[in-house]
Design a protein around this motif. Structure first.
Motif, PDB file in Angstrom:
ATOM      1  N   GLU A  99     -48.990  40.733 -28.299  1.00 13.61           N
ATOM      2  CA  GLU A  99     -48.092  41.482 -27.631  1.00 13.61           C
ATOM      3  C   GLU A  99     -48.623  43.129 -27.534  1.00 13.61           C
ATOM      4  O   GLU A  99     -48.866  43.710 -28.440  1.00 13.61           O
ATOM      5  N   GLY A 100     -48.912  43.694 -26.403  1.00 11.24           N
ATOM      6  CA  GLY A 100     -49.245  44.936 -26.099  1.00 11.24           C
ATOM      7  C   GLY A 100     -50.981  44.733 -25.823  1.00 11.24           C
ATOM      8  O   GLY A 100     -51.728  45.504 -26.557  1.00 11.24           O
ATOM      9  N   TYR A 130     -38.632  39.259 -15.979  1.00  5.30           N
ATOM     10  CA  TYR A 130     -38.143  40.410 -16.580  1.00  5.30           C
ATOM     11  C   TYR A 130     -36.766  40.095 -17.194  1.00  5.30           C
ATOM     12  O   TYR A 130     -36.028  39.314 -16.849  1.00  5.30           O
ATOM     13  N   LEU A 174     -39.050  51.473 -22.499  1.00  7.70           N
ATOM     14  CA  LEU A 174     -40.339  51.342 -22.005  1.00  7.70           C
ATOM     15  C   LEU A 174     -40.700  52.457 -20.944  1.00  7.70           C
ATOM     16  O   LEU A 174     -39.509  52.845 -20.028  1.00  7.70           O
ATOM     17  N   ARG A 176     -41.305  53.563 -17.978  1.00  2.33           N
ATOM     18  CA  ARG A 176     -41.417  52.764 -16.252  1.00  2.33           C
ATOM     19  C   ARG A 176     -40.619  53.727 -15.722  1.00  2.33           C
ATOM     20  O   ARG A 176     -39.538  53.900 -15.717  1.00  2.33           O
ATOM     21  N   ARG A 178     -38.903  52.400 -13.289  1.00  2.90           N
ATOM     22  CA  ARG A 178     -37.620  51.752 -12.985  1.00  2.90           C
ATOM     23  C   ARG A 178     -36.364  52.138 -13.877  1.00  2.90           C
ATOM     24  O   ARG A 178     -35.389  51.820 -13.814  1.00  2.90           O
ATOM     25  N   ASP A 198     -45.824  50.107 -23.838  1.00  5.19           N
ATOM     26  CA  ASP A 198     -45.738  48.770 -24.100  1.00  5.19           C
ATOM     27  C   ASP A 198     -45.175  48.399 -25.592  1.00  5.19           C
ATOM     28  O   ASP A 198     -44.934  49.196 -26.096  1.00  5.19           O
ATOM     29  N   GLY A 199     -45.087  47.141 -25.534  1.00  7.33           N
ATOM     30  CA  GLY A 199     -44.579  46.683 -26.867  1.00  7.33           C
ATOM     31  C   GLY A 199     -43.114  46.745 -27.314  1.00  7.33           C
ATOM     32  O   GLY A 199     -42.791  47.496 -28.205  1.00  7.33           O
ATOM     33  N   ASP A 200     -42.326  45.927 -26.531  1.00 10.92           N
ATOM     34  CA  ASP A 200     -40.895  45.995 -26.497  1.00 10.92           C
ATOM     35  C   ASP A 200     -40.277  45.063 -27.765  1.00 10.92           C
ATOM     36  O   ASP A 200     -39.154  45.220 -28.025  1.00 10.92           O
ATOM     37  N   VAL A 201     -41.285  44.161 -28.355  1.00 11.19           N
ATOM     38  CA  VAL A 201     -40.635  43.543 -29.389  1.00 11.19           C
ATOM     39  C   VAL A 201     -40.158  44.179 -30.520  1.00 11.19           C
ATOM     40  O   VAL A 201     -39.337  44.383 -31.047  1.00 11.19           O
ATOM     41  N   GLY A 221     -37.560  44.816 -19.834  1.00 15.00           N
ATOM     42  CA  GLY A 221     -38.834  44.358 -20.708  1.00 15.00           C
ATOM     43  C   GLY A 221     -39.038  43.060 -20.223  1.00 15.00           C
ATOM     44  O   GLY A 221     -38.444  42.235 -19.315  1.00 15.00           O
ATOM     45  N   GLY A 222     -40.040  42.143 -20.827  1.00 14.13           N
ATOM     46  CA  GLY A 222     -40.332  40.781 -20.701  1.00 14.13           C
ATOM     47  C   GLY A 222     -39.275  40.031 -21.230  1.00 14.13           C
ATOM     48  O   GLY A 222     -38.816  40.326 -22.254  1.00 14.13           O
ATOM     49  N   GLU A 225     -40.707  38.538 -24.546  1.00 15.99           N
ATOM     50  CA  GLU A 225     -40.577  39.263 -25.533  1.00 15.99           C
ATOM     51  C   GLU A 225     -39.034  39.491 -26.066  1.00 15.99           C
ATOM     52  O   GLU A 225     -38.647  39.865 -27.364  1.00 15.99           O
TER      53      GLU A 225
HETATM   54  C1  VTB Z   1     -42.773  44.465 -22.134  1.00 18.82           C
HETATM   55  C2  VTB Z   1     -43.640  44.925 -23.156  1.00 18.82           C
HETATM   56  C3  VTB Z   1     -45.020  44.185 -22.950  1.00 18.82           C
HETATM   57  O1  VTB Z   1     -44.658  43.939 -20.698  1.00 18.82           O
HETATM   58  O2  VTB Z   1     -42.196  43.591 -22.146  1.00 18.82           O
HETATM   59  C4  VTB Z   1     -43.369  44.780 -20.709  1.00 18.82           C
HETATM   60  O3  VTB Z   1     -43.038  44.575 -24.400  1.00 18.82           O
HETATM   61  C5  VTB Z   1     -42.478  44.217 -19.544  1.00 18.82           C
HETATM   62  O4  VTB Z   1     -43.523  44.314 -18.340  1.00 18.82           O
HETATM   63  O5  VTB Z   1     -46.085  44.745 -24.181  1.00 18.82           O
HETATM   64  P1  VTB Z   1     -44.143  45.643 -17.596  1.00 18.82           P
HETATM   65  O6  VTB Z   1     -45.387  46.034 -18.051  1.00 18.82           O
HETATM   66  O7  VTB Z   1     -44.353  44.974 -16.074  1.00 18.82           O
HETATM   67  O8  VTB Z   1     -43.191  46.544 -17.430  1.00 18.82           O
HETATM   68  C6  VTB Z   1     -45.661  44.258 -21.730  1.00 18.82           C
HETATM   69  O9  VTB Z   1     -46.039  45.623 -21.415  1.00 18.82           O
HETATM   70  C7  VTB Z   1     -46.551  43.451 -21.763  1.00 18.82           C
HETATM   71  O10 VTB Z   1     -47.408  43.331 -20.416  1.00 18.82           O
END
Ligand code: VTB
Length: 330
Positions: A99-100, A130, A174, A176, A178, A198-201, A221-222, A225
Protein backbone atom coordinates in the motif's frame (compact mmCIF):
# COMPACT_ATOMS: atom_id res chain seq x y z
CA UNK A 1 -16.43 -29.03 28.55
CA UNK A 2 -15.53 -26.11 30.78
CA UNK A 3 -16.85 -22.73 29.73
CA UNK A 4 -13.24 -21.64 29.33
CA UNK A 5 -12.52 -24.24 26.68
CA UNK A 6 -11.54 -22.71 23.37
CA UNK A 7 -13.37 -24.09 20.33
CA UNK A 8 -11.09 -25.45 17.57
CA UNK A 9 -12.12 -22.65 15.18
CA UNK A 10 -11.38 -20.04 17.85
CA UNK A 11 -8.04 -21.67 18.54
CA UNK A 12 -7.15 -21.51 14.87
CA UNK A 13 -8.24 -17.89 14.71
CA UNK A 14 -5.96 -17.11 17.68
CA UNK A 15 -3.07 -18.88 16.02
CA UNK A 16 -3.73 -17.12 12.72
CA UNK A 17 -3.43 -13.77 14.49
CA UNK A 18 0.26 -14.43 14.91
CA UNK A 19 0.68 -16.32 11.65
CA UNK A 20 -0.50 -13.41 9.53
CA UNK A 21 2.36 -11.35 10.98
CA UNK A 22 4.73 -13.59 9.03
CA UNK A 23 2.77 -12.85 5.87
CA UNK A 24 2.95 -9.07 6.05
CA UNK A 25 6.55 -9.18 7.36
CA UNK A 26 7.74 -11.12 4.35
CA UNK A 27 5.85 -8.90 1.90
CA UNK A 28 7.33 -5.81 3.53
CA UNK A 29 10.90 -7.13 3.45
CA UNK A 30 10.62 -8.11 -0.21
CA UNK A 31 9.23 -4.70 -1.17
CA UNK A 32 11.80 -2.90 0.96
CA UNK A 33 14.68 -4.53 -0.90
CA UNK A 34 13.62 -2.36 -3.86
CA UNK A 35 12.85 0.74 -1.78
CA UNK A 36 13.94 4.03 -3.33
CA UNK A 37 14.74 2.47 -6.70
CA UNK A 38 11.93 4.25 -8.49
CA UNK A 39 10.47 0.88 -9.43
CA UNK A 40 6.89 0.92 -8.21
CA UNK A 41 5.76 -2.09 -10.26
CA UNK A 42 8.75 -4.24 -9.33
CA UNK A 43 8.45 -3.56 -5.61
CA UNK A 44 4.72 -4.26 -5.73
CA UNK A 45 5.39 -7.53 -7.56
CA UNK A 46 7.99 -8.54 -4.99
CA UNK A 47 5.49 -7.90 -2.18
CA UNK A 48 2.76 -9.83 -4.01
CA UNK A 49 5.03 -12.85 -4.59
CA UNK A 50 6.10 -12.97 -0.95
CA UNK A 51 2.61 -12.46 0.42
CA UNK A 52 1.16 -15.17 -1.80
CA UNK A 53 3.93 -17.60 -0.90
CA UNK A 54 3.37 -17.06 2.83
CA UNK A 55 -0.44 -17.18 2.60
CA UNK A 56 -0.14 -20.54 0.87
CA UNK A 57 1.64 -21.95 3.92
CA UNK A 58 -1.28 -21.17 6.25
CA UNK A 59 -3.87 -23.73 7.41
CA UNK A 60 -6.67 -21.85 5.70
CA UNK A 61 -9.04 -22.34 2.82
CA UNK A 62 -8.84 -18.71 1.82
CA UNK A 63 -10.41 -16.64 -0.93
CA UNK A 64 -8.91 -13.31 -1.93
CA UNK A 65 -11.85 -10.90 -2.01
CA UNK A 66 -9.83 -7.69 -2.15
CA UNK A 67 -6.72 -8.22 -4.22
CA UNK A 68 -4.47 -7.03 -6.96
CA UNK A 69 -7.30 -6.80 -9.48
CA UNK A 70 -9.57 -8.99 -11.59
CA UNK A 71 -8.29 -12.39 -12.71
CA UNK A 72 -7.58 -11.20 -16.27
CA UNK A 73 -5.48 -8.23 -15.14
CA UNK A 74 -3.61 -9.65 -12.13
CA UNK A 75 -1.94 -13.04 -12.35
CA UNK A 76 -1.40 -13.29 -8.59
CA UNK A 77 -3.60 -12.54 -5.59
CA UNK A 78 -6.39 -11.68 -7.99
CA UNK A 79 -9.94 -11.34 -6.72
CA UNK A 80 -11.30 -14.86 -6.29
CA UNK A 81 -7.92 -16.59 -6.05
CA UNK A 82 -7.82 -19.44 -3.54
CA UNK A 83 -4.92 -19.42 -1.12
CA UNK A 84 -3.77 -21.55 1.78
CA UNK A 85 -3.55 -25.24 2.46
CA UNK A 86 -6.88 -26.48 1.24
CA UNK A 87 -9.20 -28.06 3.76
CA UNK A 88 -8.43 -25.44 6.40
CA UNK A 89 -10.59 -22.77 8.00
CA UNK A 90 -12.67 -20.95 5.35
CA UNK A 91 -11.75 -17.29 5.25
CA UNK A 92 -12.06 -14.15 3.15
CA UNK A 93 -8.83 -12.23 2.70
CA UNK A 94 -8.27 -8.60 1.76
CA UNK A 95 -4.72 -7.80 0.71
CA UNK A 96 -2.69 -4.79 -0.25
CA UNK A 97 0.80 -6.32 -0.40
CA UNK A 98 2.30 -2.88 -0.97
CA UNK A 99 0.00 0.00 0.00
CA UNK A 100 1.76 3.12 -1.26
CA UNK A 101 3.81 1.73 -4.15
CA UNK A 102 4.94 5.22 -5.12
CA UNK A 103 5.96 5.97 -1.52
CA UNK A 104 8.13 2.85 -1.61
CA UNK A 105 9.56 3.67 -5.04
CA UNK A 106 10.52 7.15 -3.81
CA UNK A 107 11.53 5.92 -0.33
CA UNK A 108 9.02 8.30 1.24
CA UNK A 109 7.25 7.75 4.59
CA UNK A 110 4.25 5.50 5.08
CA UNK A 111 4.28 2.52 2.70
CA UNK A 112 3.06 -0.69 4.32
CA UNK A 113 2.28 -4.32 3.55
CA UNK A 114 -1.19 -5.08 4.85
CA UNK A 115 -3.95 -7.68 4.98
CA UNK A 116 -7.21 -8.45 6.72
CA UNK A 117 -8.78 -11.85 7.28
CA UNK A 118 -12.30 -12.81 8.32
CA UNK A 119 -14.70 -15.72 8.16
CA UNK A 120 -15.74 -16.61 4.60
CA UNK A 121 -18.53 -14.40 3.28
CA UNK A 122 -18.04 -11.54 5.72
CA UNK A 123 -15.78 -9.04 3.89
CA UNK A 124 -17.21 -6.66 1.31
CA UNK A 125 -16.22 -7.72 -2.19
CA UNK A 126 -15.35 -4.29 -3.51
CA UNK A 127 -13.98 -3.68 -6.99
CA UNK A 128 -10.82 -1.69 -7.52
CA UNK A 129 -12.64 1.62 -7.82
CA UNK A 130 -12.85 4.81 -5.77
CA UNK A 131 -14.66 5.06 -2.47
CA UNK A 132 -15.89 8.13 -0.62
CA UNK A 133 -14.90 7.83 3.04
CA UNK A 134 -15.26 9.51 6.39
CA UNK A 135 -13.76 8.14 9.61
CA UNK A 136 -13.12 9.11 13.22
CA UNK A 137 -11.57 7.31 16.16
CA UNK A 138 -13.32 5.60 19.08
CA UNK A 139 -15.14 7.22 21.99
CA UNK A 140 -17.64 9.45 20.15
CA UNK A 141 -21.43 9.04 20.17
CA UNK A 142 -22.86 7.28 17.14
CA UNK A 143 -23.91 9.80 14.50
CA UNK A 144 -21.14 12.29 15.30
CA UNK A 145 -20.20 12.20 11.61
CA UNK A 146 -22.19 11.63 8.45
CA UNK A 147 -20.77 10.93 5.00
CA UNK A 148 -23.60 12.94 3.46
CA UNK A 149 -23.20 16.04 5.61
CA UNK A 150 -21.00 18.93 4.42
CA UNK A 151 -17.39 18.70 5.59
CA UNK A 152 -17.63 21.83 7.76
CA UNK A 153 -20.68 20.43 9.56
CA UNK A 154 -18.78 17.22 10.32
CA UNK A 155 -15.86 19.20 11.70
CA UNK A 156 -18.09 21.34 13.92
CA UNK A 157 -20.00 18.30 15.24
CA UNK A 158 -16.79 16.41 15.90
CA UNK A 159 -15.30 19.39 17.75
CA UNK A 160 -18.44 19.59 19.91
CA UNK A 161 -18.27 15.86 20.70
CA UNK A 162 -14.57 16.19 21.54
CA UNK A 163 -15.21 19.24 23.68
CA UNK A 164 -12.84 21.51 21.75
CA UNK A 165 -13.04 24.38 19.26
CA UNK A 166 -12.94 23.46 15.54
CA UNK A 167 -9.46 24.99 15.32
CA UNK A 168 -8.22 22.17 17.55
CA UNK A 169 -9.36 19.52 15.07
CA UNK A 170 -7.04 18.02 12.45
CA UNK A 171 -8.38 16.37 9.31
CA UNK A 172 -6.37 14.11 7.02
CA UNK A 173 -6.98 13.88 3.27
CA UNK A 174 -5.23 12.58 0.19
CA UNK A 175 -3.60 15.48 -1.62
CA UNK A 176 -5.70 15.41 -4.79
CA UNK A 177 -7.34 18.17 -6.88
CA UNK A 178 -10.69 16.38 -6.38
CA UNK A 179 -10.54 17.38 -2.71
CA UNK A 180 -10.14 21.14 -3.25
CA UNK A 181 -13.67 21.99 -2.09
CA UNK A 182 -13.55 19.79 1.02
CA UNK A 183 -10.16 21.21 1.98
CA UNK A 184 -11.49 24.75 1.64
CA UNK A 185 -14.58 23.95 3.74
CA UNK A 186 -12.49 22.29 6.48
CA UNK A 187 -10.02 25.19 6.62
CA UNK A 188 -12.87 27.70 6.88
CA UNK A 189 -13.86 26.15 10.21
CA UNK A 190 -10.35 26.81 11.48
CA UNK A 191 -9.45 23.12 11.50
CA UNK A 192 -6.06 21.99 10.24
CA UNK A 193 -5.68 19.88 7.12
CA UNK A 194 -2.94 17.24 6.88
CA UNK A 195 -2.35 16.23 3.28
CA UNK A 196 -0.88 12.85 2.35
CA UNK A 197 0.30 11.89 -1.12
CA UNK A 198 -0.71 8.21 -0.78
CA UNK A 199 -1.45 5.64 1.88
CA UNK A 200 -4.99 6.16 3.10
CA UNK A 201 -5.28 2.83 4.96
CA UNK A 202 -2.91 4.34 7.52
CA UNK A 203 -4.65 7.71 7.08
CA UNK A 204 -7.92 6.25 8.38
CA UNK A 205 -6.20 4.28 11.16
CA UNK A 206 -4.47 7.47 12.37
CA UNK A 207 -7.88 8.76 13.53
CA UNK A 208 -7.82 5.98 16.16
CA UNK A 209 -4.23 6.65 17.20
CA UNK A 210 -4.30 9.70 19.51
CA UNK A 211 -0.54 10.20 19.27
CA UNK A 212 -0.86 11.08 15.57
CA UNK A 213 -3.05 14.07 16.43
CA UNK A 214 -5.40 13.19 13.54
CA UNK A 215 -9.11 13.45 14.37
CA UNK A 216 -10.92 12.77 11.13
CA UNK A 217 -10.32 11.26 7.68
CA UNK A 218 -12.24 12.77 4.76
CA UNK A 219 -12.35 12.30 1.01
CA UNK A 220 -12.10 9.83 -1.81
CA UNK A 221 -9.52 7.03 -1.92
CA UNK A 222 -9.39 3.45 -3.14
CA UNK A 223 -12.22 1.04 -2.27
CA UNK A 224 -9.84 -1.86 -1.47
CA UNK A 225 -7.99 0.42 0.95
CA UNK A 226 -11.37 1.36 2.45
CA UNK A 227 -12.25 -2.24 3.31
CA UNK A 228 -8.80 -2.81 4.84
CA UNK A 229 -9.11 0.31 6.97
CA UNK A 230 -12.64 -0.72 8.03
CA UNK A 231 -11.22 -4.04 9.27
CA UNK A 232 -8.66 -2.20 11.37
CA UNK A 233 -11.29 0.11 12.87
CA UNK A 234 -13.51 -2.89 13.60
CA UNK A 235 -10.65 -4.11 15.81
CA UNK A 236 -9.73 -0.87 17.57
CA UNK A 237 -12.98 1.05 17.48
CA UNK A 238 -13.99 4.18 15.65
CA UNK A 239 -16.65 5.14 13.15
CA UNK A 240 -16.45 4.98 9.39
CA UNK A 241 -18.94 5.47 6.59
CA UNK A 242 -18.24 4.91 2.92
CA UNK A 243 -19.83 4.76 -0.50
CA UNK A 244 -18.43 3.28 -3.71
CA UNK A 245 -17.94 5.78 -6.52
CA UNK A 246 -19.65 4.00 -9.39
CA UNK A 247 -19.54 6.40 -12.31
CA UNK A 248 -19.21 4.23 -15.43
CA UNK A 249 -21.31 1.48 -17.02
CA UNK A 250 -18.31 -0.80 -16.82
CA UNK A 251 -18.18 -0.36 -13.04
CA UNK A 252 -21.93 -0.81 -12.74
CA UNK A 253 -21.63 -4.16 -14.54
CA UNK A 254 -18.66 -5.16 -12.40
CA UNK A 255 -20.36 -4.53 -9.06
CA UNK A 256 -23.48 -6.34 -10.25
CA UNK A 257 -21.28 -9.35 -10.97
CA UNK A 258 -19.83 -9.08 -7.48
CA UNK A 259 -23.29 -9.22 -5.96
CA UNK A 260 -23.65 -5.53 -5.05
CA UNK A 261 -27.23 -4.52 -5.82
CA UNK A 262 -27.33 -0.96 -4.56
CA UNK A 263 -24.51 1.08 -6.12
CA UNK A 264 -25.28 4.07 -3.88
CA UNK A 265 -25.35 2.17 -0.59
CA UNK A 266 -23.83 3.96 2.36
CA UNK A 267 -21.67 1.42 4.17
CA UNK A 268 -20.98 1.33 7.89
CA UNK A 269 -18.05 -0.67 9.25
CA UNK A 270 -20.42 -3.61 9.94
CA UNK A 271 -21.48 -3.67 6.28
CA UNK A 272 -17.89 -3.85 5.07
CA UNK A 273 -16.71 -6.30 7.71
CA UNK A 274 -19.70 -8.33 8.80
CA UNK A 275 -18.06 -10.43 11.51
CA UNK A 276 -14.90 -10.66 13.57
CA UNK A 277 -11.66 -10.08 11.74
CA UNK A 278 -7.90 -9.90 11.96
CA UNK A 279 -5.81 -7.05 10.57
CA UNK A 280 -2.05 -6.82 10.16
CA UNK A 281 0.33 -4.26 8.66
CA UNK A 282 4.13 -4.16 8.48
CA UNK A 283 6.02 -0.97 7.68
CA UNK A 284 8.01 -0.86 4.44
CA UNK A 285 9.16 2.74 4.77
CA UNK A 286 8.98 4.46 8.17
CA UNK A 287 5.73 6.34 8.78
CA UNK A 288 3.60 7.64 11.65
CA UNK A 289 2.15 4.18 12.28
CA UNK A 290 5.07 1.83 11.71
CA UNK A 291 8.82 1.80 11.31
CA UNK A 292 10.13 0.67 7.97
CA UNK A 293 12.24 -2.42 7.34
CA UNK A 294 15.85 -2.04 8.53
CA UNK A 295 18.54 -4.05 6.84
CA UNK A 296 21.14 -4.51 9.58
CA UNK A 297 24.49 -6.21 9.35
CA UNK A 298 23.29 -9.38 11.07
CA UNK A 299 19.53 -9.13 11.01
CA UNK A 300 16.62 -7.59 9.16
CA UNK A 301 14.23 -5.73 11.48
CA UNK A 302 10.51 -5.39 10.89
CA UNK A 303 7.77 -3.54 12.75
CA UNK A 304 4.23 -4.92 12.57
CA UNK A 305 0.89 -4.10 14.12
CA UNK A 306 -1.62 -6.94 14.37
CA UNK A 307 -5.16 -6.55 15.64
CA UNK A 308 -7.95 -8.96 16.54
CA UNK A 309 -11.52 -7.74 16.76
CA UNK A 310 -12.78 -10.54 19.07
CA UNK A 311 -10.81 -9.04 21.94
CA UNK A 312 -9.71 -5.70 20.52
CA UNK A 313 -6.11 -6.66 21.25
CA UNK A 314 -3.48 -4.69 19.37
CA UNK A 315 0.00 -6.19 19.30
CA UNK A 316 3.17 -4.57 18.10
CA UNK A 317 5.64 -7.13 16.85
CA UNK A 318 9.22 -6.03 16.37
CA UNK A 319 11.07 -8.87 14.76
CA UNK A 320 14.73 -9.49 14.03
CA UNK A 321 15.05 -11.89 11.14
CA UNK A 322 18.45 -13.55 11.15
CA UNK A 323 18.40 -16.09 8.36
CA UNK A 324 15.65 -14.91 6.11
CA UNK A 325 17.29 -15.98 2.88
CA UNK A 326 17.86 -19.49 4.16
CA UNK A 327 14.23 -19.96 5.18
CA UNK A 328 12.39 -18.09 2.59
CA UNK A 329 11.85 -20.71 0.05
CA UNK A 330 9.11 -21.08 -2.43
C1 VTB B 1 -5.45 5.84 -2.08
C2 VTB B 1 -4.12 5.56 -1.41
C3 VTB B 1 -3.27 4.59 -2.17
O1 VTB B 1 -4.50 5.17 -4.17
O2 VTB B 1 -6.36 4.80 -1.87
C4 VTB B 1 -5.24 6.18 -3.55
O3 VTB B 1 -4.30 5.01 -0.14
C5 VTB B 1 -6.49 6.49 -4.33
O4 VTB B 1 -6.27 6.61 -5.71
O5 VTB B 1 -1.99 4.52 -1.57
P1 VTB B 1 -5.60 7.87 -6.50
O6 VTB B 1 -4.10 7.73 -6.30
O7 VTB B 1 -6.00 7.69 -7.93
O8 VTB B 1 -6.10 9.12 -5.90
C6 VTB B 1 -3.18 4.99 -3.63
O9 VTB B 1 -2.49 6.22 -3.78
C7 VTB B 1 -2.46 3.85 -4.32
O10 VTB B 1 -2.45 4.03 -5.66
Amino acid sequence: MSSFAVQPSQMLERILTLEIVRVTERAAVSAARLRGQGKDKASDQAAVDAMRRELNKLPIDGTVVIGEGEMDEAPMLFIGEKVGQKGGFQVDIAVDPLEGTVLCAKNMPGSIATLAMAEAGTLLHAPDCYMDKIAIGPGYPKGTIDLDAPADENIVNLAKAKGVKPNEITAILLDRPRHAKIIEAVRKTGAAVTLISDGDVAGVIHTAEPRTGIDIYLGIGGAPEGVLAAAALRCIGGQMQTRLVIDTDELRARIAKMGIKDAKKKYEIDDMVKGDCLFAATGVTTGAMLDGVKFGKDAIETDTVVMRSVTGTVRRVRAEHRQLDKFHLD
